[in-house]
Scaffold this motif. Structure first.
Motif, PDB file in Angstrom:
ATOM      1  N   SER A  26       0.824  -1.216   0.000  1.00  9.81           N
ATOM      2  CA  SER A  26       0.000   0.000   0.000  1.00  9.81           C
ATOM      3  C   SER A  26       0.856   1.263   0.000  1.00  9.81           C
ATOM      4  CB  SER A  26      -0.904  -0.007   1.234  1.00  9.81           C
ATOM      5  OG  SER A  26      -0.106  -0.068   2.406  1.00  9.81           O
ATOM      6  N   PHE A  27       2.169   1.146   0.185  1.00 15.14           N
ATOM      7  CA  PHE A  27       3.018   2.332   0.167  1.00 15.14           C
ATOM      8  C   PHE A  27       3.120   2.900  -1.248  1.00 15.14           C
ATOM      9  CE2 PHE A  27       4.780  -0.119   3.775  1.00 15.14           C
ATOM     10  CZ  PHE A  27       4.602   0.834   4.776  1.00 15.14           C
ATOM     11  N   TYR A  28       3.248   4.229  -1.331  1.00 12.95           N
ATOM     12  CA  TYR A  28       3.512   4.839  -2.627  1.00 12.95           C
ATOM     13  C   TYR A  28       4.962   4.535  -2.988  1.00 12.95           C
ATOM     14  CZ  TYR A  28       3.867   8.291  -6.341  1.00 12.95           C
ATOM     15  OH  TYR A  28       4.052   8.899  -7.563  1.00 12.95           O
ATOM     16  N   ASP A  29       5.171   3.954  -4.175  1.00 10.52           N
ATOM     17  CA  ASP A  29       6.527   3.616  -4.607  1.00 10.52           C
ATOM     18  C   ASP A  29       6.967   4.615  -5.674  1.00 10.52           C
ATOM     19  OD1 ASP A  29       8.395   0.870  -4.381  1.00 10.52           O
ATOM     20  OD2 ASP A  29       8.756   2.116  -6.152  1.00 10.52           O
ATOM     21  N   GLU A  30       8.185   5.180  -5.483  1.00 16.86           N
ATOM     22  CA  GLU A  30       8.692   6.206  -6.398  1.00 16.86           C
ATOM     23  C   GLU A  30       8.884   5.641  -7.806  1.00 16.86           C
ATOM     24  OE1 GLU A  30       9.268   9.389  -5.641  1.00 16.86           O
ATOM     25  OE2 GLU A  30       8.886   9.258  -3.488  1.00 16.86           O
ATOM     26  N   MET A  31       9.239   4.370  -7.915  1.00 11.90           N
ATOM     27  CA  MET A  31       9.617   3.789  -9.210  1.00 11.90           C
ATOM     28  C   MET A  31       8.537   2.878  -9.801  1.00 11.90           C
ATOM     29  SD  MET A  31      13.068   1.647 -10.033  1.00 11.90           S
ATOM     30  CE  MET A  31      13.318   0.743 -11.540  1.00 11.90           C
ATOM     31  N   MET A  32       7.933   2.059  -8.975  1.00 13.34           N
ATOM     32  CA  MET A  32       7.015   1.041  -9.483  1.00 13.34           C
ATOM     33  C   MET A  32       5.559   1.498  -9.331  1.00 13.34           C
ATOM     34  SD  MET A  32       9.285  -1.104 -10.421  1.00 13.34           S
ATOM     35  CE  MET A  32       8.293  -2.523 -10.893  1.00 13.34           C
ATOM     36  N   ALA A  33       4.822   1.505 -10.445  1.00 13.37           N
ATOM     37  CA  ALA A  33       3.393   1.842 -10.386  1.00 13.37           C
ATOM     38  C   ALA A  33       2.619   0.704  -9.747  1.00 13.37           C
ATOM     39  CB  ALA A  33       2.869   2.141 -11.792  1.00 13.37           C
ATOM     40  N   ALA A  49       3.158  -4.044  -9.235  1.00 19.23           N
ATOM     41  CA  ALA A  49       4.148  -5.123  -9.239  1.00 19.23           C
ATOM     42  C   ALA A  49       4.710  -5.405 -10.627  1.00 19.23           C
ATOM     43  CB  ALA A  49       3.524  -6.389  -8.660  1.00 19.23           C
ATOM     44  N   GLU A  50       3.979  -5.005 -11.665  1.00 14.12           N
ATOM     45  CA  GLU A  50       4.367  -5.359 -13.024  1.00 14.12           C
ATOM     46  C   GLU A  50       4.991  -4.215 -13.817  1.00 14.12           C
ATOM     47  OE1 GLU A  50       4.089  -8.462 -14.041  1.00 14.12           O
ATOM     48  OE2 GLU A  50       3.157  -9.061 -12.141  1.00 14.12           O
ATOM     49  N   SER A  51       4.703  -2.981 -13.448  1.00 11.18           N
ATOM     50  CA  SER A  51       5.116  -1.884 -14.329  1.00 11.18           C
ATOM     51  C   SER A  51       5.738  -0.722 -13.552  1.00 11.18           C
ATOM     52  CB  SER A  51       3.912  -1.373 -15.129  1.00 11.18           C
ATOM     53  OG  SER A  51       2.893  -0.947 -14.249  1.00 11.18           O
ATOM     54  N   THR A  52       6.609   0.002 -14.251  1.00 18.92           N
ATOM     55  CA  THR A  52       7.254   1.169 -13.645  1.00 18.92           C
ATOM     56  C   THR A  52       6.457   2.419 -13.982  1.00 18.92           C
ATOM     57  OG1 THR A  52       8.603   1.500 -15.619  1.00 18.92           O
ATOM     58  CG2 THR A  52       9.557   0.167 -13.862  1.00 18.92           C
ATOM     59  N   ARG A  53       6.686   3.495 -13.240  1.00 18.35           N
ATOM     60  CA  ARG A  53       6.081   4.782 -13.565  1.00 18.35           C
ATOM     61  C   ARG A  53       6.754   5.307 -14.841  1.00 18.35           C
ATOM     62  NH1 ARG A  53       2.813   5.784  -9.474  1.00 18.35           N
ATOM     63  NH2 ARG A  53       3.314   4.856  -7.468  1.00 18.35           N
ATOM     64  N   PRO A  54       6.035   6.130 -15.628  1.00 18.46           N
ATOM     65  CA  PRO A  54       6.553   6.547 -16.945  1.00 18.46           C
ATOM     66  C   PRO A  54       7.935   7.180 -16.898  1.00 18.46           C
ATOM     67  CG  PRO A  54       4.242   7.146 -16.733  1.00 18.46           C
ATOM     68  CD  PRO A  54       4.653   6.621 -15.396  1.00 18.46           C
TER      69      PRO A  54
END
Length: 486
Positions: free
Chosen positions: A9-16, A18-23
């Motif tokens: 539930s934490f906001y992750d800087e890199m991962m949107a 489990a499968e994809s990264t932020r743009p």
């Protein structure tokens, strides 16, 4: 490579998810995927060796003395897209401008207290309010804040919030530059494919802002002499002091290197005495001048504040700034912004509860396991309780502290600090992060692009301070409309 990276539930800087990264992390992730774990481990070791060889260290104090350590470095940077950075930059400038108005006001009139915006006792009873020493000082540009460090966190919605203002001696800027230097050296492939705001001219900006604080009686206002005053090599931020003095091309001095004659400050040199116009001091107020503060201070210079009072020298950051970055006064900064600037705060605070009020105190005492408790005068992660991670014994100890001196503590909800992947011990795992943004003030406020991303390398820990086991990451601010290749 991040296949087993746990989603939560934490906001992750890199991962949107489990499968994809932020743009804005896609290029970085693609390049990272092309490296083997052995290659990453080797680069990680090379980076740590660079820190060791260059003597990039900090000191952790123990009861038996200090221990010098290299700053742990993590290779996964914090990447900030341009639109998000624009909000951070505007918010930091707004906050520093309001805090500077507040300092000028409480030492020259106290209008904000007269108007009841901040309870008078929060200022006048504050241990860092030095009315006698700082009241009536005439400062260049009326600027109390030469360098501010604004600590930001992101909550579980991804919203940046201000956690703390540091207006006395914010440390860590040297690590911003060294993290970038090491990252470029060890991972040049990343920089070919990202257009990142440069740090190249930032030190020049810092130097020019310092030289603009010319005192009114300077004999050489076009070419003033500035120095950086350090407590010495046993201070935890000594590396920071050395780096900043070297990069700005100014002398690094200790109190014993200065003397005062006829209320004018001179530096002892091999060619004789040299008049000093500007002192960027990195020692606390209490040790600055034994005639005005602690009589037993061996670090300070007798008569320094009087020299400043007479317009013969400028002291930056100014005397008495601690009243504005106190953890209790912090709660009123949004009100300061509305009062002085007639604007709405761009960066929100973290909710803060004062424990002087009996009803609030009782509510907080009943919820200690879910709250964060902070000593208003402490820093560096000391004298702080993180309820969800505390043992029953620690909670009881803080319960007694609050009952004995409730005015000394505040409570805040436990923010679910955002996290980012860290690569340590040959594996990726999520660690909580925060961001210290540096703002430089003179006529205008300038914000260094990026800042120091601190990471709690101990898995699950929420404490990012280097003195508590934290490390650093490079911080990339992407250029607006940047090209594909840096």
């Amino acid at each position: 490579m991040l296949q087993n990276y746990p989603a939560s539930s934490f906001y992750d800087e890199m991962m949107a998810d489990a499968e994809s990264t932020r743009p804005h992390y896609e290029k970085f992730h693609r390049i990272l995927q092309q490296m083997t774990e052995e290659e990453l481990h080797e680069k990680h070791e090379t980076a740590q060796l660079n820190f060791l060889r260059q003597g990039i260290t900090f000191t952790v104090y123990h009861k038996d003395g200090g221990t010098e350590r290299t700053m742990p470095f993590d290779l996964v940077p914090i990447i900030i897209p341009p639109d998000q950075w624009e909000t951070i930059e505007r918010g930091a400038k707004q906050r520093v401008r309001a805090l500077n108005h507040f300092l000028e006001d409480v030492y020259n009139g106290k209008k904000i207290l007269e108007d009841g915006i901040i309870p008078r006792e929060f200022v006048e009873n504050n241990q860092y309010y030095f009315e006698q020493q700082a009241g009536g000082l005439s400062l260049p540009h009326k600027n109390h804040i030469y360098l501010a460090g604004i600590d930001l966190i992101r909550d579980n919605e991804g919203t940046y919030r201000v956690l703390e203002d540091n207006l006395r001696n914010p440390s860590g800027m040297s690590y911003v530059f060294q993290n970038r230097f090491v990252m470029r050296k060890v991972f040049p492939e990343f920089f070919f494919e990202h257009d990142i705001c440069t740090l190249e001219h930032q030190m020049s900006h810092l130097h020019q802002a310092l030289l603009s604080h010319v005192p009114e009686n300077s004999k050489n206002p076009q070419a003033p002499t500035a120095v950086l005053q350090t407590p010495g090599m046993y201070n935890s931020a000594y590396y920071d002091h050395v780096f900043l003095a070297q990069q700005m091309g100014i002398e690094l001095i200790e109190g014993q290197d200065l003397l005062i004659k006829d209320h004018v400050v001179y530096m002892k040199t091999v060619r004789g005495l040299q008049r000093v116009d500007i002192i960027y001091r990195r020692i606390d107020d209490e040790f600055l001048d034994p005639k005005e503060f602690r009589e037993d201070s061996a670090l300070g210079v007798p008569g320094l504040v009087e020299a400043c009072r007479r317009g013969n020298v400028s002291i930056v950051n100014s005397v008495g700034n601690g009243v504005a970055d106190d953890k209790a006064v912090y709660a009123f900064v949004p009100d300061m912004i509305r009062y002085y600037l007639e604007e709405e705060p761009i960066l929100p605070n973290v909710d803060t509860y004062f424990l002087r009020d009996e009803k609030t105190r009782e509510d907080v005492l009943s919820r200690l396991p879910e709250l964060v408790i902070k000593n208003v005068g402490a820093s560096g992660g000391y004298d702080m309780l993180i309820g969800p991670q505390a043992s029953p014994e620690e909670i009881e100890r803080f319960r007694k502290k609050i009952q004995e001196t409730p005015e000394q503590y505040i409570a805040q909800p436990t923010i679910q600090l955002s996290r980012a992947p860290a690569f340590q011990e040959q594996r990726f795992y999520p660690c909580h992060v925060d961001l210290r943004v540096y703002a430089v003030g003179s006529d205008d406020v300038h914000v260094l692009p990026g800042g120091l991303s601190r990471v709690a390398l101990k898995e699950g820990s929420l404490v990012v301070n280097s003195s508590q086991g934290g490390g650093g990451k490079d911080t990339w601010v992407l250029r607006k409309g940047g090209s594909e290749h840096a």
